[in-house]
Design an enzyme around this catalytic site. Structure first.
Site, PDB file in Angstrom:
ATOM      1  N   HIS A  16       2.293 -11.740  13.747  1.00  0.00           N
ATOM      2  CA  HIS A  16       3.213 -12.339  14.721  1.00  0.00           C
ATOM      3  C   HIS A  16       2.855 -13.781  15.057  1.00  0.00           C
ATOM      4  O   HIS A  16       3.635 -14.480  15.707  1.00  0.00           O
ATOM      5  CB  HIS A  16       3.250 -11.490  15.997  1.00  0.00           C
ATOM      6  CG  HIS A  16       4.591 -11.458  16.659  1.00  0.00           C
ATOM      7  ND1 HIS A  16       5.416 -12.550  16.743  1.00  0.00           N
ATOM      8  CD2 HIS A  16       5.269 -10.442  17.253  1.00  0.00           C
ATOM      9  CE1 HIS A  16       6.520 -12.221  17.381  1.00  0.00           C
ATOM     10  NE2 HIS A  16       6.462 -10.944  17.695  1.00  0.00           N
TER      11      HIS A  16
ATOM     12  N   THR B 296       0.861  -1.189   0.000  1.00  0.00           N
ATOM     13  CA  THR B 296       0.000   0.000   0.000  1.00  0.00           C
ATOM     14  C   THR B 296       0.897   1.238   0.000  1.00  0.00           C
ATOM     15  O   THR B 296       1.842   1.334   0.784  1.00  0.00           O
ATOM     16  CB  THR B 296      -0.973   0.007   1.200  1.00  0.00           C
ATOM     17  OG1 THR B 296      -1.763   1.202   1.140  1.00  0.00           O
ATOM     18  CG2 THR B 296      -0.259  -0.049   2.546  1.00  0.00           C
TER      19      THR B 296
END
Length: 305
Positions: free
Chosen positions: A275, A223
């Protein structure tokens, strides 16, 4: 009487179940010195089961505030379908991925100069501007080959390793929308192919000419909020990807090179990663590899043979 002591856990459970201090004090404890244990409290709540069924009703409190604004000076605008889908997608991503972000900066001077040298010929041949995006996409493809886990997804307790690179390219449409069309086979394209593919997707996104196939099966996303002048951001991961690269504006900044101050074209890059699968070491190494490929782009490379 003597004030009873309750553990933080017991107090927290009591609070969430709406049990007052007096009610808690009346429970017969089986712990040391008659102390009320977690098991005592849970057993008490179980015995109170009729009241328990009403607990969920008190949960949706935060949204129950429709009178918190001046209605006479406000306008209600229903969300269109696209906005609703974006909202649902963002909430799903927040609730799925454990978002972590790493931020670093890239010296884009070499690429900036390369774009300047090729801008006129490129514009004349292609009919659109040569931008930083194909170079960033190219660096991502190379880094994904070095760190294939970043190009994977999670399916239950399995890791799905993708042996191809399909890049999701976030495109702002109108003033209130965002869509992420997918550049298929990005790992098989050179700078020119990437530039053409990204431009084609962006144009078709803005003219509502994307097919359903154009917005599925991305393996990694980019992005570029730098086009709005933003320095940096922390993007939301595009599901089911495991990471997304955010690109800040490229602008001249003074930097120290060999103990001398130089003016360079710099940009902040952010890698938001999941994560659950990517630890900080791998996320950081991947981001630095993207930057390595940007800073070491072969500026002798000919766009046109």
């Amino acid at each position: 009487g003597v004030r009873k002591f309750f553990s933080p856990l017991v107090r927290a459970i009591a609070r969430s179940e709406g049990i007052s201090f007096d009610e808690l004090s009346a429970i017969q404890g089986t712990g040391s010195g008659g102390r009320v244990t977690k098991q005592d409290l849970l057993a008490y709540i179980e015995r109170k089961s009729p009241a328990k069924s009403f607990v969920p009703a008190s949960k949706p409190e935060p949204v129950a505030t429709p009178q918190a604004y001046n209605k006479s000076k406000s306008t209600i605008v229903p969300m269109d379908n696209l906005r609703q889908r974006i909202m649902e997608h963002m909430i799903r991503s927040r609730d799925t991925s454990v978002h972590v972000a790493a931020i670093s900066e890239a010296d884009m001077t070499g690429i900036a100069n390369y774009i300047d040298r090729n801008a006129v010929e490129f514009q004349n041949r292609e009919g659109f501007k040569l931008t930083y995006m194909p170079f960033i996409a190219n660096a991502c493809v190379k880094a994904l080959k070095d760190f294939p886990l970043v190009n994977s997804s999670i399916e239950g307790t399995n890791i799905v390793m993708k042996n191809y690179v399909n890049l999701g390219i976030a495109v702002a449409i109108e003033t209130t929308g965002l869509i992420v069309p997918v550049l298929k086979g990005a790992d098989e394209k050179n700078i020119l192919g990437l530039a053409r593919g990204i431009y084609d997707l962006a144009m078709r996104a803005r003219t509502k000419k994307l097919s359903p196939d154009d917005i599925v099966d991305s393996t990694f996303s980019i992005t570029n909020y730098g086009v709005f002048g933003n320095l940096m951001g922390t993007p939301i991961i595009n599901q089911p990807n495991i990471a997304i690269l955010g690109v800040g504006v490229v602008q001249k900044r003074p930097v120290v090179i060999n103990d001398a101050i130089a003016i360079r074209q710099m940009a902040y890059l952010t890698l938001s990663f999941d994560h659950r699968l990517i630890d900080g070491a791998l996320g950081g190494q991947f981001l630095e590899k993207v930057i390595y490929y940007l800073e070491n782009f072969d500026t002798t490379n000919q766009l046109y043979e």
